[in-house]
Design an enzyme around this catalytic site. Structure first.
Site, mmCIF file in Angstrom:
data_model
loop_
_atom_site.group_PDB
_atom_site.id
_atom_site.type_symbol
_atom_site.label_atom_id
_atom_site.label_comp_id
_atom_site.label_asym_id
_atom_site.label_seq_id
_atom_site.Cartn_x
_atom_site.Cartn_y
_atom_site.Cartn_z
ATOM 1 C CG HIS A 306 -15.260 25.069 -37.817
ATOM 2 N ND1 HIS A 306 -15.694 26.366 -37.719
ATOM 3 C CD2 HIS A 306 -14.123 25.088 -38.521
ATOM 4 C CE1 HIS A 306 -14.845 27.155 -38.373
ATOM 5 N NE2 HIS A 306 -13.882 26.413 -38.859
ATOM 6 C CG ASP A 363 -7.403 21.368 -40.694
ATOM 7 O OD1 ASP A 363 -7.947 22.156 -39.895
ATOM 8 O OD2 ASP A 363 -6.548 21.724 -41.531
HETATM 9 C C1 SDX Z 1 -9.365 25.052 -38.423
HETATM 10 O O1 SDX Z 1 -11.739 29.148 -37.045
HETATM 11 C C2 SDX Z 1 -11.572 28.673 -38.195
HETATM 12 O O2 SDX Z 1 -12.248 29.056 -39.164
HETATM 13 C C3 SDX Z 1 -10.495 27.619 -38.315
HETATM 14 C C4 SDX Z 1 -10.322 26.992 -39.698
HETATM 15 C C5 SDX Z 1 -9.843 27.988 -40.695
HETATM 16 O O3 SDX Z 1 -10.102 27.794 -41.905
HETATM 17 O O4 SDX Z 1 -9.113 28.928 -40.307
HETATM 18 O O5 SDX Z 1 -11.556 26.455 -40.131
HETATM 19 C C6 SDX Z 1 -9.283 25.869 -39.661
HETATM 20 O O6 SDX Z 1 -8.698 25.354 -37.471
HETATM 21 C C7 SDX Z 1 -10.343 23.912 -38.372
HETATM 22 C C8 SDX Z 1 -10.368 23.215 -36.989
HETATM 23 C C9 SDX Z 1 -9.199 22.231 -36.933
HETATM 24 N N1 SDX Z 1 -9.091 21.654 -35.558
HETATM 25 C C10 SDX Z 1 -9.420 20.378 -35.306
HETATM 26 O O7 SDX Z 1 -9.893 19.592 -36.126
HETATM 27 C C11 SDX Z 1 -9.144 19.964 -33.862
HETATM 28 C C12 SDX Z 1 -10.310 19.144 -33.322
HETATM 29 N N2 SDX Z 1 -11.443 20.034 -33.117
HETATM 30 C C13 SDX Z 1 -11.660 20.617 -31.806
HETATM 31 O O8 SDX Z 1 -10.478 20.880 -31.107
HETATM 32 C C14 SDX Z 1 -12.721 21.709 -31.788
HETATM 33 O O9 SDX Z 1 -13.785 21.231 -32.476
HETATM 34 C C15 SDX Z 1 -12.358 23.077 -32.325
HETATM 35 C C16 SDX Z 1 -11.139 23.619 -31.692
HETATM 36 C C17 SDX Z 1 -12.194 23.033 -33.801
HETATM 37 C C18 SDX Z 1 -13.534 24.000 -31.991
HETATM 38 O O10 SDX Z 1 -13.572 24.116 -30.629
HETATM 39 P P1 SDX Z 1 -14.664 25.044 -29.905
HETATM 40 O O11 SDX Z 1 -15.511 25.772 -30.868
HETATM 41 O O12 SDX Z 1 -13.961 25.853 -28.855
HETATM 42 O O13 SDX Z 1 -15.621 23.989 -29.262
HETATM 43 P P2 SDX Z 1 -15.383 23.315 -27.878
HETATM 44 O O14 SDX Z 1 -13.951 22.917 -27.719
HETATM 45 O O15 SDX Z 1 -16.023 24.170 -26.845
HETATM 46 O O16 SDX Z 1 -16.225 21.949 -28.052
HETATM 47 C C19 SDX Z 1 -17.635 21.939 -27.825
HETATM 48 C C20 SDX Z 1 -17.936 20.522 -27.310
HETATM 49 C C21 SDX Z 1 -17.041 20.127 -26.114
HETATM 50 O O17 SDX Z 1 -17.775 19.185 -25.345
HETATM 51 P P3 SDX Z 1 -18.543 19.750 -23.996
HETATM 52 O O18 SDX Z 1 -17.459 20.378 -23.148
HETATM 53 O O19 SDX Z 1 -19.551 20.750 -24.502
HETATM 54 O O20 SDX Z 1 -19.133 18.518 -23.404
HETATM 55 O O21 SDX Z 1 -17.638 19.563 -28.340
HETATM 56 C C22 SDX Z 1 -16.560 18.722 -27.922
HETATM 57 C C23 SDX Z 1 -15.878 19.405 -26.764
HETATM 58 O O22 SDX Z 1 -15.287 18.463 -25.904
HETATM 59 N N3 SDX Z 1 -15.677 18.574 -29.061
HETATM 60 C C24 SDX Z 1 -15.068 17.450 -29.428
HETATM 61 C C25 SDX Z 1 -14.356 17.770 -30.585
HETATM 62 N N4 SDX Z 1 -14.526 19.070 -30.877
HETATM 63 C C26 SDX Z 1 -15.342 19.563 -29.931
HETATM 64 N N5 SDX Z 1 -15.081 16.190 -28.892
HETATM 65 C C27 SDX Z 1 -14.320 15.270 -29.531
HETATM 66 N N6 SDX Z 1 -13.606 15.515 -30.675
HETATM 67 C C28 SDX Z 1 -13.592 16.752 -31.217
HETATM 68 N N7 SDX Z 1 -12.894 16.989 -32.315
#
Ligand code: SDX
Length: 422
Positions: A306, A363
């Site tokens: 998140h 989710d």
């Molecule tokens: C919702 O914003 C909100 O409040 C949203 C929400 C709401 O109520 O409105 O809470 C609802 O959208 C919840 C999120 C649902 N999405 C998912 O579950 C999809 C999977 N999650 C990721 O795509 C990610 O965690 C996000 C999109 C939720 C957050 O992404 P960020 O904050 O942009 O973080 P990032 O992509 O920069 O990740 C940071 C690091 C990265 O690694 P590095 O590049 O630093 O090495 O963490 C890794 C990412 O690769 N990472 C993951 C991961 N999520 C982040 N690695 C594997 N699996 C994951 N799920």
């Protein structure tokens, strides 16, 4: 309060910028930065940028806390209904008995759709994704509001009444149930909001719909948990449209489209698809976790991580309990729930996820409950939109009441220098 200004030097010149304090946070006010220094800031994804001041909800990402108008989500979920929560988000305070009665009755006044909407829905192919249908029909509602909305506030009641009907029609069209008014909306005004929503979804001709309190209570809790969440992508989208004075219905229609994204509200559908893939490919959780950790692999563990929560998403904890309760009370054994719990347990001990502070988000478990209710996967994000509606509208209203400027960010241009066509 540590300081009221920040000092900084650029090329030997000293600059001062004011500090803004909120209830729990502080910010450097950079609204004069470019004028004073010639610099703008660069912050892809607005990870460090506050775009507004808001009093609707607050997230403490480090502690995993969520407040709606100051009340902790753990108290709201145990003491309020979704309609009381909607009133709170839109008006700033919980309703008294008379206010709640008025609010509920006003919504029921708009519990109908113009005939043309039914005709438009008839023309939409059933294979269209429900979120695309919902976003389109919500925008089309704009054409049918003037004649029925007398007061400014009526638009909020109107949309709170109409979105459940549009969602139910989208579901019924998809599964081949009749979508005429007689079956969907007639005689529902004696029901509470969530029971009416479920009846509009699942009622069939010639059979009286039996309210199941387990399902109604679970859905009401899910709607509450999704109701607002600061400046998430879809809410900021709605605020941006509000800032250019787009009407409420087209602003919410844009919010629905933003929520559809699989990294945002579309994740609940993606989680179940992921869990089914893991189950159908032999249940080797470790293999999938390695895939999620592999930078070269675009696969991510859906339902984890998140932007703000670097601790447990408090909503995920509650949804997990609701899921276990629903599955147990409905007497269903759900291998997907068991797999989800096993996956969560393994992931939370995995150094990669611990270091990156990736925890289950809202989710991760919500789809398990929707599935237990008989809602198809591609309708899960529609359920998310139904919950988020009062939050979207509260932010749109706050933006308009605060007369905030048009949302128009700058950019860092990296294209060609000026050149001529020869
Ligand atoms: C919702 O914003 C909100 O409040 C949203 C929400 C709401 O109520 O409105 O809470 C609802 O959208 C919840 C999120 C649902 N999405 C998912 O579950 C999809 C999977 N999650 C990721 O795509 C990610 O965690 C996000 C999109 C939720 C957050 O992404 P960020 O904050 O942009 O973080 P990032 O992509 O920069 O990740 C940071 C690091 C990265 O690694 P590095 O590049 O630093 O090495 O963490 C890794 C990412 O690769 N990472 C993951 C991961 N999520 C982040 N690695 C594997 N699996 C994951 N799920």
């Amino acid at each position: 309060m540590c300081c009221s200004i920040v000092n900084f030097d650029i090329n030997g010149c000293n600059y001062k910028l004011p500090v803004v304090y909120g209830t729990y946070e502080k910010a450097i006010n950079i609204s004069q930065l470019r004028e004073n220094t010639g610099f703008i800031t660069f912050d892809p994804g607005f990870k460090n940028t506050g775009i507004t001041k808001s009093s609707i909800s607050f997230i403490d990402g480090e502690k995993g806390k969520l407040l709606y108008r100051g009340y902790p989500i753990e108290q709201i979920i145990n003491k309020c209904s979704f309609i009381e929560t909607s009133y709170l988000l839109l008006n700033g305070e919980l309703p008294n008995t008379a206010q709640l009665k008025y609010f509920s009755e006003k919504i029921k006044e708009f519990n109908f759709l113009s005939q043309e909407i039914y005709q438009i829905l008839d023309k939409i192919p059933a294979f269209y994704h429900p979120m695309g249908i919902l976003s389109s029909l919500t925008c089309i509602l704009t054409a049918f509001t003037d004649s029925i909305q007398e007061e400014e506030e009526d638009m909020y009641f109107n949309l709170l009444a109409k979105l459940p009907i549009l969602s139910a029609l989208t579901y019924r069209k998809k599964v081949g149930l009749p979508t005429d008014y007689e079956v969907v909306s007639k005689n529902n005004n004696n029901l509470d909001y969530t029971s009416n929503l479920l009846k509009m979804f699942f009622s069939v001709p010639k059979k009286s719909y039996q309210i199941n309190p387990v399902i109604t209570d679970a859905l009401d809790k899910l709607l509450i948990l999704h109701a607002d969440h600061e400046q998430n992508c879809s809410t900021t989208t709605v605020r941006l449209l509000g800032s250019v004075h787009a009407n409420l219905f087209s602003s919410v229609s844009a919010g629905i489209s933003a929520l559809w994204g699989r990294l945002h509200g579309g994740a609940n559908q993606a989680v179940i698809e992921m869990l089914e893939n893991i189950l159908n490919s032999g249940g080797n959780i470790k293999k999938w976790i390695e895939k999620a950790k592999d930078k070269k692999n675009p696969f991510r563990l859906m339902g984890f991580g998140h932007r703000i929560y670097k601790n447990f998403d408090p909503r995920a904890k509650i949804v997990k309990k609701v899921a276990e309760n629903v599955i147990q009370k409905l007497g269903i054994s759900d291998p997907i729930l068991e797999l989800a719990k096993e996956l969560e347990e393994i992931v939370l001990k995995e150094p990669y996820f611990i270091e990156k502070k990736l925890y289950p988000n809202i989710d991760f478990y919500s789809g398990i409950i929707y599935q237990a209710m008989g809602i198809p996967k591609d309708m899960f994000t529609v359920m998310f939109a139904l919950g988020r509606l009062p939050g979207w509208m509260a932010h749109w209203k706050e933006m308009r009441l605060n007369r905030e400027p048009i949302g128009r960010p700058r950019q860092i241009y990296i294209g060609y220098k000026k050149r001529n066509i020869h």
